[in-house]
Scaffold this active site. Structure first.
Site, PDB file in Angstrom:
ATOM      1  N   CYS A 158      47.955  39.568  71.641  1.00  0.00           N
ATOM      2  CA  CYS A 158      48.328  38.604  72.665  1.00  0.00           C
ATOM      3  C   CYS A 158      47.150  38.694  73.619  1.00  0.00           C
ATOM      4  O   CYS A 158      46.520  39.742  73.703  1.00  0.00           O
ATOM      5  CB  CYS A 158      49.571  38.999  73.469  1.00  0.00           C
ATOM      6  SG  CYS A 158      51.143  38.506  72.728  1.00  0.00           S
ATOM      7  N   ARG A 169      43.256  36.244  69.868  1.00  0.00           N
ATOM      8  CA  ARG A 169      44.287  37.288  69.924  1.00  0.00           C
ATOM      9  C   ARG A 169      45.701  36.739  69.735  1.00  0.00           C
ATOM     10  O   ARG A 169      46.657  37.506  69.588  1.00  0.00           O
ATOM     11  CB  ARG A 169      44.219  38.007  71.285  1.00  0.00           C
ATOM     12  CG  ARG A 169      42.902  38.661  71.582  1.00  0.00           C
ATOM     13  CD  ARG A 169      42.944  39.357  72.922  1.00  0.00           C
ATOM     14  NE  ARG A 169      43.968  40.387  72.935  1.00  0.00           N
ATOM     15  CZ  ARG A 169      43.789  41.613  72.482  1.00  0.00           C
ATOM     16  NH1 ARG A 169      42.627  41.966  71.993  1.00  0.00           N
ATOM     17  NH2 ARG A 169      44.765  42.485  72.521  1.00  0.00           N
ATOM     18  N   TRP A 221      51.103  35.806  70.759  1.00  0.00           N
ATOM     19  CA  TRP A 221      51.286  36.009  69.323  1.00  0.00           C
ATOM     20  C   TRP A 221      52.674  36.625  69.213  1.00  0.00           C
ATOM     21  O   TRP A 221      52.870  37.799  69.518  1.00  0.00           O
ATOM     22  CB  TRP A 221      50.210  36.949  68.784  1.00  0.00           C
ATOM     23  CG  TRP A 221      50.315  37.158  67.313  1.00  0.00           C
ATOM     24  CD1 TRP A 221      50.889  38.230  66.680  1.00  0.00           C
ATOM     25  CD2 TRP A 221      49.847  36.304  66.284  1.00  0.00           C
ATOM     26  NE1 TRP A 221      50.803  38.075  65.326  1.00  0.00           N
ATOM     27  CE2 TRP A 221      50.170  36.908  65.048  1.00  0.00           C
ATOM     28  CE3 TRP A 221      49.194  35.077  66.275  1.00  0.00           C
ATOM     29  CZ2 TRP A 221      49.854  36.326  63.833  1.00  0.00           C
ATOM     30  CZ3 TRP A 221      48.884  34.518  65.059  1.00  0.00           C
ATOM     31  CH2 TRP A 221      49.204  35.130  63.860  1.00  0.00           C
ATOM     32  N   ASN A 277      51.219  42.207  77.157  1.00  0.00           N
ATOM     33  CA  ASN A 277      50.779  42.353  75.772  1.00  0.00           C
ATOM     34  C   ASN A 277      51.291  43.708  75.303  1.00  0.00           C
ATOM     35  O   ASN A 277      51.090  44.709  75.978  1.00  0.00           O
ATOM     36  CB  ASN A 277      49.245  42.303  75.734  1.00  0.00           C
ATOM     37  CG  ASN A 277      48.683  42.694  74.388  1.00  0.00           C
ATOM     38  OD1 ASN A 277      49.308  42.464  73.363  1.00  0.00           O
ATOM     39  ND2 ASN A 277      47.505  43.281  74.390  1.00  0.00           N
ATOM     40  N   GLY A 278      51.985  43.744  74.158  1.00  0.00           N
ATOM     41  CA  GLY A 278      52.511  45.010  73.653  1.00  0.00           C
ATOM     42  C   GLY A 278      53.983  44.888  73.324  1.00  0.00           C
ATOM     43  O   GLY A 278      54.498  43.773  73.187  1.00  0.00           O
ATOM     44  N   GLU A 283      41.479  41.020  43.015  1.00  0.00           N
ATOM     45  CA  GLU A 283      41.221  40.832  44.453  1.00  0.00           C
ATOM     46  C   GLU A 283      39.784  41.241  44.797  1.00  0.00           C
ATOM     47  O   GLU A 283      39.120  40.571  45.594  1.00  0.00           O
ATOM     48  CB  GLU A 283      42.243  41.641  45.269  1.00  0.00           C
ATOM     49  CG  GLU A 283      42.031  41.651  46.773  1.00  0.00           C
ATOM     50  CD  GLU A 283      42.124  40.264  47.430  1.00  0.00           C
ATOM     51  OE1 GLU A 283      42.512  39.286  46.763  1.00  0.00           O
ATOM     52  OE2 GLU A 283      41.770  40.173  48.620  1.00  0.00           O
ATOM     53  N   LYS A 298      37.026  38.848  46.526  1.00  0.00           N
ATOM     54  CA  LYS A 298      36.326  39.187  47.779  1.00  0.00           C
ATOM     55  C   LYS A 298      34.828  39.032  47.597  1.00  0.00           C
ATOM     56  O   LYS A 298      34.147  38.432  48.414  1.00  0.00           O
ATOM     57  CB  LYS A 298      36.633  40.633  48.218  1.00  0.00           C
ATOM     58  CG  LYS A 298      37.981  40.895  48.804  1.00  0.00           C
ATOM     59  CD  LYS A 298      38.230  40.313  50.174  1.00  0.00           C
ATOM     60  CE  LYS A 298      38.743  38.930  50.146  1.00  0.00           C
ATOM     61  NZ  LYS A 298      40.115  38.625  49.905  1.00  0.00           N
ATOM     62  N   GLU A 313      33.762  35.151  46.900  1.00  0.00           N
ATOM     63  CA  GLU A 313      33.937  34.125  47.930  1.00  0.00           C
ATOM     64  C   GLU A 313      32.992  34.304  49.117  1.00  0.00           C
ATOM     65  O   GLU A 313      32.698  33.338  49.815  1.00  0.00           O
ATOM     66  CB  GLU A 313      35.393  33.986  48.379  1.00  0.00           C
ATOM     67  CG  GLU A 313      35.988  35.136  49.119  1.00  0.00           C
ATOM     68  CD  GLU A 313      37.465  34.924  49.471  1.00  0.00           C
ATOM     69  OE1 GLU A 313      37.922  33.777  49.562  1.00  0.00           O
ATOM     70  OE2 GLU A 313      38.159  35.937  49.665  1.00  0.00           O
ATOM     71  N   HIS A 333      38.373  42.526  23.798  1.00  0.00           N
ATOM     72  CA  HIS A 333      38.796  41.250  23.212  1.00  0.00           C
ATOM     73  C   HIS A 333      37.833  40.110  23.543  1.00  0.00           C
ATOM     74  O   HIS A 333      38.177  38.954  23.380  1.00  0.00           O
ATOM     75  CB  HIS A 333      40.215  40.897  23.679  1.00  0.00           C
ATOM     76  CG  HIS A 333      41.248  41.867  23.186  1.00  0.00           C
ATOM     77  ND1 HIS A 333      41.617  41.951  21.862  1.00  0.00           N
ATOM     78  CD2 HIS A 333      41.955  42.818  23.832  1.00  0.00           C
ATOM     79  CE1 HIS A 333      42.529  42.911  21.717  1.00  0.00           C
ATOM     80  NE2 HIS A 333      42.747  43.453  22.903  1.00  0.00           N
ATOM     81  N   LYS A 375      40.387  28.571  56.194  1.00  0.00           N
ATOM     82  CA  LYS A 375      41.344  29.666  56.385  1.00  0.00           C
ATOM     83  C   LYS A 375      42.713  29.278  55.854  1.00  0.00           C
ATOM     84  O   LYS A 375      43.412  30.062  55.243  1.00  0.00           O
ATOM     85  CB  LYS A 375      41.423  30.024  57.868  1.00  0.00           C
ATOM     86  CG  LYS A 375      42.317  31.224  58.172  1.00  0.00           C
ATOM     87  CD  LYS A 375      41.692  32.502  57.664  1.00  0.00           C
ATOM     88  CE  LYS A 375      42.601  33.701  57.737  1.00  0.00           C
ATOM     89  NZ  LYS A 375      42.215  34.753  56.791  1.00  0.00           N
TER      90      LYS A 375
HETATM   91  O1  M6R Z   1      47.528  31.717  53.948  1.00  0.00           O
HETATM   92  P1  M6R Z   1      47.727  32.100  52.510  1.00  0.00           P
HETATM   93  O2  M6R Z   1      47.967  33.558  52.319  1.00  0.00           O
HETATM   94  O3  M6R Z   1      48.778  31.280  51.838  1.00  0.00           O
HETATM   95  O4  M6R Z   1      46.336  31.758  51.815  1.00  0.00           O
HETATM   96  C1  M6R Z   1      46.182  31.906  50.439  1.00  0.00           C
HETATM   97  C2  M6R Z   1      44.743  31.799  50.027  1.00  0.00           C
HETATM   98  O5  M6R Z   1      44.204  30.567  50.411  1.00  0.00           O
HETATM   99  C3  M6R Z   1      43.886  32.933  50.618  1.00  0.00           C
HETATM  100  O6  M6R Z   1      44.385  34.181  50.267  1.00  0.00           O
HETATM  101  C4  M6R Z   1      42.426  32.797  50.121  1.00  0.00           C
HETATM  102  O7  M6R Z   1      42.358  33.074  48.759  1.00  0.00           O
HETATM  103  C5  M6R Z   1      41.486  33.672  50.927  1.00  0.00           C
HETATM  104  N1  M6R Z   1      40.216  33.019  51.018  1.00  0.00           N
HETATM  105  C6  M6R Z   1      41.261  35.016  50.335  1.00  0.00           C
HETATM  106  O8  M6R Z   1      40.308  35.751  51.006  1.00  0.00           O
END
Ligand code: M6R
Length: 634
Positions: free
Chosen positions: A40, A65, A113, A139-140, A513, A517, A520, A536, A629
């Site tokens: 927050c 925040r 938040w 905040n808290g 994952e 990472k 991307e 395979h 995002k």
């Molecule tokens: O907000 P969400 O968790 O639904 O988003 C899902 C994906 O778009 C998200 O995890 C994406 O793959 C990120 N870029 C991963 O780092």
């Protein structure tokens, strides 16, 4: 600043007691809970200029925040409060209600938040006492607010919000109006009775006095020229006005009286005694300051995992048990998500099976329509999504809703669309994630899903304990030493065209994952395989020097190491991640064995590696190309 926070956190755990588990020192959690920074943003100003523009600018800078609601309150020329607050982002609210026409040279502002109470105007800060004379931003979390509220209600006070914060102005009013204390003494008495973490700024309309106090949540004092003072959660909120700051410590309570703004006083609310703190000058620019010592939000958020995993694991037991009961009762359970959230689902499906002997269907949200015919009224769909706004997830939820299914959402953003469609929700409480890459919210999702799996196995307490013990491991994994070591690996890998990743069981999901990472943010092609799949087909890709990461755990060790040897014998460059090294590893990242929690701990070094790769290659880790995002297109 970063090292300072880590030292403080370390000391807090150290003081709370030490337990040994294997060879790692584990710090026991205090019975009152760990001092976490619930996000927050707060900014307050007392001085000679109009407060509203300064507060509005501060709020915009603090929006990282929290951004679900915001408000500003000023004391106008008389002693009256002028208040505007609403749901939404700061600029949206400003466009709606014009925050700049609030009068006065003293005021407080907050960007929220949500933690206690939904995202509503009533729950937005600032909060005002019953007699309208005391106003507060906070905040808290005030852990004992229910007790305090009941006591105040018995004295005739009433409450309009669902927040824990609203007890504070009323407690101060109680001490002033009923017990005859002056404002400063009333505030000190009130702060003494609060349990939990807080950074609070409170103002009194009559005396035009502002008091800021902290205990476990951040608050800094800015000392401007010409009798201008600022109190804020973070320095960037006032950095355009002054670079002279006073770092406050727990217990510090700053009293600023507008009639005498050429001076301020700091008292310790626990003793009532005066304390001296030096004024220090910061040399940061605004962008830098928002990230603290970190160059990018991605690294900041990776480092925050020492707190956020614990926060995600500190769920309300009743909520988890109610959802566990729904899972047990359902005929058919689907775990759905996209990207990293899907990987969290896949990882959890192994845990549900292994720990609770419970079958769960894990489906990419974008592929969910293929399963429509299996959806019945007693089917349960658990949607895992950081943002709660991913269109593929929302489409899947709507499909399931039409079929009469029950929906649970596991979400970071309170009030998001997924939570509105869901019958019940679990919140990650990770705070805003600014970098496009999921890091702290991925491990928070794993923590919540792990807790659910333990609960389903009838081992809730064990789950909580295991997650709590992880703190020390995560602390070491996010340390500067680890970063320096991973930088060496990143230097070696930065010229690679391809990186392959292997894992088995739940660590197959970790491999997926890890590959996501790396690709991307570094734009290097990275691909994951289940260890057993190598022979395979993918093994044909391995040649001299091909980098291959291998996630190793106690229960997959013999098989995954034999896959590693298959890579080695074809000249691959082997990177081992796990509890112990073997000679065949060209590079080894030690992560202690954490059994069911391996997926949480083992991904952390690869998050750091991906970050380092992006930096070396000159890419912006917070805003990778072509990505958003929150993905709201199909
Ligand atoms: O907000 P969400 O968790 O639904 O988003 C899902 C994906 O778009 C998200 O995890 C994406 O793959 C990120 N870029 C991963 O780092």
């Amino acid at each position: 600043m970063e090292n300072y926070s880590r030292r403080i956190l370390n000391a807090a755990f150290f003081l709370a007691g030490i337990v040994r588990r294997n060879t790692i020192v584990i710090y026991e959690r205090s019975p009152k809970g760990i001092c976490f920074f619930i996000m927050c943003g707060i900014i307050a100003y007392a001085g000679t200029e109009d407060a509203a523009p300064i507060l509005l600018e501060g709020l915009k800078r603090l929006e990282y925040r929290g951004y679900d609601s915001a408000g500003i309150l000023t004391i106008n020329g008389g002693s009256q409060f002028e208040l505007k607050k609403d749901v939404g982002k700061v600029l949206e609210i400003h466009l709606k209600v014009n925050l700049l026409d609030l009068k006065g040279t003293i005021g407080i502002a907050h960007t929220r938040w949500a933690t206690h109470g939904g995202v509503t105007r009533r729950n937005a800060h600032p909060h005002v006492s019953n007699n309208g004379k005391i106003a507060v931003i906070h905040n808290g979390i005030i852990e004992n607010y229910k007790d305090l509220k009941a006591q105040l209600e018995s004295e005739g006070f009433h409450f309009y919000s669902e927040t824990d914060t609203e007890v504070v102005p009323n407690l101060i009013e109680y001490w002033m109006r009923i017990r005859g204390a002056n404002f400063v003494q009333a505030a000190l008495n009130s702060f003494q009775s609060l349990e939990g973490n807080f950074a609070i700024v409170v103002i009194d309309g009559d005396s035009k006095t502002m008091i800021g106090s902290k205990n476990g949540s951040p608050l800094v004092l800015g000392v401007g020229q010409d009798r201008n003072y600022f109190l804020a959660s973070d320095i960037p909120a006032f950095l355009d006005r002054t670079k002279d700051v006073v770092y406050l410590y727990d217990g510090d309570t700053v009293v600023i009286t507008q009639q005498e703004t050429d001076r301020y006083e700091i008292l310790d609310f626990r003793t009532g005694k005066k304390v001296e703190r030096p004024v220090q000058s910061v040399s940061w620019d605004i962008e830098h300051a928002a990230k603290g010592e970190f160059d990018h939000f991605m690294l900041k958020e990776i480092s925050e995992q020492v707190e956020t995993i614990q926060r995600a694991a500190s769920q309300d037991r009743q909520t988890i048990e109610e959802i566990t009961a729904r899972i047990r009762k359902a005929r058919g359970v689907f775990l759905i998500g996209c990207g990293s959230s899907y990987h969290a689902c896949l990882s959890a499906s192994y845990l549900f099976s292994k720990l609770a002997s419970f079958h769960i269907n894990t489906v990419l949200a974008s592929e969910f329509s293929a399963y429509e015919d299996f959806l019945k009224e007693d089917t349960l769909v658990i949607a895992v999504t950081q943002s709660g706004e991913t269109i593929d997830v929302l489409d899947a939820i709507k499909t399931a809703k039409q079929k009469g299914c029950q929906i649970i959402s596991i979400v970071n953003v309170m009030g998001s669309s997924a939570t509105q469609f869901a019958d019940a929700s679990i919140f990650l409480n990770a705070g805003p994630e600014v970098s496009v890459l999921s890091t702290k919210t991925y491990t928070a999702q794993l923590a919540v899903l792990t807790l659910l799996a333990f609960s389903l196995a009838g081992k809730y307490d064990e789950g909580v304990r295991e997650l709590k013990y992880l703190w020390n491991v995560v602390y070491n994994l996010t340390s500067q030493n680890m970063r320096t070591r991973l930088k060496q690996l990143a230097d070696r890998l930065s010229t690679s065209e391809h990186i392959f990743v292997l894992g088995r069981g739940s660590l197959y999901a970790t491999a997926l994952e890890a590959a996501l990472k790396v690709k991307e943010v570094s734009y290097i092609h990275a691909e994951a395989f289940a260890g057993g799949e190598l022979k395979h087909g993918p093994i044909s890709l391995i040649g001299k020097g091909t980098p291959v990461m291998v996630f190793v755990s106690k229960d997959t060790e013999s098989k995954i190491l034999s896959n590693a040897m298959e890579v080695k014998s074809r000249g691959g460059y082997l990177i081992g991640i796990g509890p112990s090294a073997i000679d065949a590893f060209d590079f080894f990242i030690k992560v202690p064995e954490n059994e069911e929690l391996n997926p949480i701990s083992q991904i952390i070094p690869i998050q750091i590696l991906a970050y380092q790769l992006a930096v070396i290659l000159g890419h912006d880790p917070d805003r990778p190309r072509n990505l958003a995002k929150s993905v709201t297109v199909r």
